[in-house]
Design a protein around this motif. Structure first.
Motif, short mmCIF file in Angstrom:
data_model
loop_
_atom_site.label_atom_id
_atom_site.label_comp_id
_atom_site.label_asym_id
_atom_site.label_seq_id
_atom_site.Cartn_x
_atom_site.Cartn_y
_atom_site.Cartn_z
N GLU A 1 -4.59 0.61 3.81
CA GLU A 1 -4.85 -0.42 4.82
C GLU A 1 -4.63 0.15 6.23
O GLU A 1 -5.39 -0.16 7.16
CB GLU A 1 -3.94 -1.62 4.59
N VAL B 1 5.03 -6.79 2.90
CA VAL B 1 4.31 -5.90 1.98
C VAL B 1 5.26 -4.84 1.42
O VAL B 1 6.33 -4.57 1.98
CB VAL B 1 3.13 -5.21 2.69
N LYS B 2 4.84 -4.26 0.31
CA LYS B 2 5.59 -3.15 -0.27
C LYS B 2 5.12 -1.84 0.36
O LYS B 2 3.97 -1.72 0.81
CB LYS B 2 5.35 -3.10 -1.78
N ASN C 1 -1.26 1.26 -1.26
CA ASN C 1 -2.12 0.23 -0.68
C ASN C 1 -1.85 0.07 0.82
O ASN C 1 -2.78 -0.12 1.61
CB ASN C 1 -1.89 -1.12 -1.39
N LEU C 2 -0.58 0.17 1.21
CA LEU C 2 -0.24 0.06 2.64
C LEU C 2 -0.87 1.20 3.43
O LEU C 2 -1.44 0.98 4.50
CB LEU C 2 1.28 0.07 2.82
#
Length: 449
Positions: free
Chosen positions: A181, A172-173, A177-178
């Protein structure tokens, strides 16, 4: 002759006048008498009318009085009937309340019987698993392999959370968004909002400061931040600093309290400490038998009474521990829910009585918490801490379904909980499955490392 006639003539008018006057007088007297009769008749008629009116008024008053009396009798009868209906309704309501109370009491008795039966089944399963684990451990070498095995079991126990959080860093980047999450995963792991916000705020700052762009680097940073967050809970147990060290152990039914006491006795003996146990759960025969079996297995004396006063058992145990010069006295207590106020008061009594036997005791007051209870564990810790001022925690059953994030919530002081030290955590039934809490190891397991 003529003179006589003149005189007679002169007398006649006067006589006629007298006659007329007499007639007028007589007529006046007659009229006056008639007026008197008329007035008397009218007065009599008026008196008769007044008397009749008085009789009629008296008759009306009598009728009204009788009507009023009848109305009052009717109202009194209605009040009496209403009072009887109300009394009957209250009797019925009281009977219903009594029946409901008896039903609830019976349901509580049934539930308690089921809980006790389940606890006994659990205790039997734990004893059997413990015997199997002990036999397995007796045949295996000690040292580094045991520690390695423990870390593997800890990681396995927290696998659900490890996979949930650790899996977010794969391919993932490092972007918003990380972090979103991660926020969801931490909350789902029972870390709570306060701990989650604190951890992510520190992680964002670390990422910006060190310009981290690789997901693996962010994961390592999170592990370090989580380790620092959990560090206040890591504290070595003060074995050997006081003799005898008086420990009071509390917890709800099914948390693994008695089993943890048996495992701690084994670990203390492995450190050359002499141990004495007190079976303070005098209400449940299975608890006494379980503790006495642990005592027999570890060659440890157990002070017990059947159906006695738990505080008296604790008092005798403290005095016996001092007389026998033991290093550790562990007082087991009956499992209870924090909502059972009478049992919580009994717990306070046990603490007071231990203090009478030894002015500085109890030196350690531990709460055994089931690691599967999630955020409910915070309510337990808060309630028991308010009642008996906890000094440490033992978190058990981190072996499959536990999420583990609750300890992050404890460290953050969520829901008014103090960051009470976690002395030991357990991930299984074996004797070596109960180990001291190490923040870095726990943080690594939470992230699946």
């Amino acid at each position: 002759m003529a003179e006589a006639a003149r005189q007679a003539e002169a007398v006649r008018p006067a006589e006629a006048g007298r006659q007329v006057e007499a007639e007028r007088q007589s007529e006046a007297e007659r009229l006056a008498e008639a007026d008197r009769h008329q007035a008397e008749a009218e007065r009599q008629a008026e008196a008769d009318r007044q008397a009749e009116a008085d009789r009629q008024a008296e008759a009306d008053r009598q009728v009204e009085a009788e009507r009023q009396a009848e109305a009052e009798r009717q109202a009194e009868a209605e009040r009496q009937a209403e009072a009887e209906r109300q009394a009957e309704a209250e009797r019925q309501a009281e009977a219903d309340r009594q029946a409901e109370a008896e039903r609830l009491a019976e349901a509580e008795r049934q539930a308690e019987a089921e809980r006790l039966a389940e606890a006994e089944r659990q205790a039997e399963a734990e004893r059997q698993a413990e015997e199997a684990a002990q036999q397995s451990e007796a045949s295996s070498p000690v040292g580094a392999p045991v520690k390695s095995s423990w870390l593997a079991r800890l990681k396995k126990g927290l696998a659900r959370t490890g996979q949930s959080i650790g899996g977010l860093f794969v391919g993932v980047k490092v972007d918003e968004n990380l972090f979103e999450e991660l926020e969801t995963a931490l909350i789902m792991a029972d870390a709570g909002m306060e701990a989650t916000e604190k951890l992510l705020t520190a992680l964002r700052a670390r990422v910006r400061k060190e310009r981290l762009e690789d997901a693996a680097q962010v994961k390592n940073a999170l592990r370090d931040i989580l380790t620092d967050h959990l560090a206040p809970l890591e504290k070595p147990f003060p074995l050997g600093q006081i003799k005898p060290l008086i420990m009071m152990i509390a917890g709800v039914n099914g948390a693994g309290k008695t089993t943890s006491i048996g495992k701690l006795a084994f670990h203390f003996q492995a450190q050359d400490a002499k141990v004495l146990l007190a079976a303070g759960d005098t209400f449940r025969a299975a608890a006494r038998e379980q503790l006495m079996e642990w005592g027999a297995r570890n060659n440890v004396t157990v002070i017990a009474q059947e159906g006695g006063d738990p505080a008296a058992v604790a008092f005798d145990a403290v005095n016996a521990g001092r007389a026998r010069e033991v290093d550790v006295v562990m007082v087991d207590t009956a499992g209870r829910l924090p909502t059972q106020l009478h049992l919580m008061e009994e717990l306070k009594k046990i603490k007071r009585v231990i203090g009478k036997a030894d002015g500085n005791a109890p030196h350690e007051i531990l709460l055994v918490v089931d690691g599967n209870t999630g955020q409910n564990a915070l309510a337990q810790i808060r309630a028991f801490d308010a009642a008996i001022s906890l000094t440490g925690l033992v978190v058990t059953k981190l072996d499959g379904t536990a999420k583990g994030g609750t300890l992050a919530a404890v460290a953050a002081g969520s829901q008014g909980v103090r960051p009470i030290p976690v002395y030991w955590i357990g991930v299984g039934e074996g004797l070596n499955d109960l180990q001291p809490f190490v923040a870095r190891e726990f943080a690594a397991a939470l992230l699946g490392d």
